[in-house]
Design an enzyme around this catalytic site. Structure first.
Site, short mmCIF file in Angstrom:
data_model
loop_
_atom_site.label_atom_id
_atom_site.label_comp_id
_atom_site.label_asym_id
_atom_site.label_seq_id
_atom_site.Cartn_x
_atom_site.Cartn_y
_atom_site.Cartn_z
N GLY A 109 0.84 -1.19 0.00
CA GLY A 109 0.00 0.00 0.00
C GLY A 109 0.87 1.24 0.00
N CYS A 110 0.29 2.37 -0.38
CA CYS A 110 1.06 3.61 -0.46
C CYS A 110 1.51 4.09 0.92
CB CYS A 110 0.25 4.69 -1.17
SG CYS A 110 -1.44 4.93 -0.56
#
Length: 315
Positions: free
Chosen positions: A115-116
């Protein structure tokens, strides 16, 4: 010989960006589905099993379903959803996470794209835990702000489509207030924390780019580490990395602010150590494009590693 790649969910925000990075390449043959058959299970299965690498850009449940459609043993997968990020039989697709991670990704059949927010958080905290500066059982807090593209099509419409029922003119807002964000388990596992971090994300009224911050009271940590010790741990970890760099102490000390959009359109991530030795406090900040190193760029980086291409190809 080119690598056949099928992007399952290529019409989504992440899928479109991955396709944009792969289309010009001569070493990649992109397989595409007829738009009218995007939900046709049989047609998707045919393309999935014809590919060498499948990139899943789908909601979690749909990503899990796509994996069940794989019948051919040669098919390898990069999953951009949250579905497999803490699964024990999936490699975690953050190449800079550890010295051996590239080799793990290179030999893996199943890779879960990070995920970012976790990409920034893990980059900041894991080296400190590995070096014994930050105890694994420390109560870590993560503050972050992202552009609205991180929420996908519904959030993009909320900020861009004036005709949408939920159109918003808010310049900034907190979210995930019940403290149950889906990124927390992967932050905890891959950073190496004993307890779940307290995660406080926010979204701003701009398209993409993000800042992820981990504030620490150095005076309260065992050994009372200095800013220099923290800086040295990060520099040592990412020395020689192509896409992750640590800003110098001089640069960080000279900055009066930091722009979340500075690295947009790249696969780079910059780490900063802001702080003051006198009170013994530090603000660790990761700056990255949530659709670049935080999603599509990192997926292409992993694809390059898996197929033996130069890691920076197309990036």
């Amino acid at each position: 010989m080119s690598t056949k790649v099928y992007i399952d969910g290529e019409a989504g925000t992440t899928g479109l960006e991955i396709r944009e990075r792969l289309e010009p390449r001569g070493d990649i043959e992109l397989l595409s589905i007829d738009p009218e058959k995007r939900k046709d299970r049989g047609e998707r299965a045919k393309l999935i099993n014809a590919a060498d690498v499948v990139v899943l850009c789908l909601p979690d449940d749909a990503a899990k379903e796509s994996v069940t459609l794989i019948e051919k043993d040669h098919v390898r997968v990069i999953d951009a959803s949250t579905a497999h990020r803490v699964a024990p039989d999936w490699a975690y697709g953050f190449p800079e996470m550890s010295p051996e991670q590239r080799q793990v990704i290179s030999g893996a059949k199943r890779v879960s794209n990070p995920g970012c927010y976790p990409t920034g958080m893990i980059a900041l905290t894991r080296p400190l835990i590995q070096e014994g500066i930050l105890p694994a059982d420390w109560p870590v807090t993560v503050n972050a702000v992202s552009g609205y593209s991180g929420g996908g099509k519904p959030t993009i419409a909320e900020f861009e489509d004036e005709q949408a029922e939920n159109y918003s003119k808010q310049p900034f807002r907190y979210y995930a207030l019940p403290l149950a964000h889906k990124h927390v388990p992967e932050m905890q596992k891959h950073a190496g924390l004993t307890h779940a971090p307290l995660f406080a994300p926010a979204v701003g009224r701009y398209y993409k780019g993000m800042l992820v911050e981990v504030p620490l009271q150095l005076w309260a940590l065992p050994g009372k580490p200095s800013l220099g010790a923290v800086q040295e741990a990060l520099e040592k970890t990412y020395d020689g990395c192509h896409f992750v760099e640590v800003a110098s102490r001089e640069e960080a000390a000279s900055m009066g602010n930091i722009d979340p959009e500075d690295l947009n359109g790249t696969n780079r991530m910059r780490l900063f150590v802001f702080g003051n030795d006198e009170p013994g406090q530090v603000r660790l900040v990761a700056q990255l494009d949530n659709l670049g190193k935080g999603a599509s760029g990192q997926a292409v980086q992993c694809l390059n590693i898996m197929t033996g291409a130069d890691e920076a190809t197309g990036l």
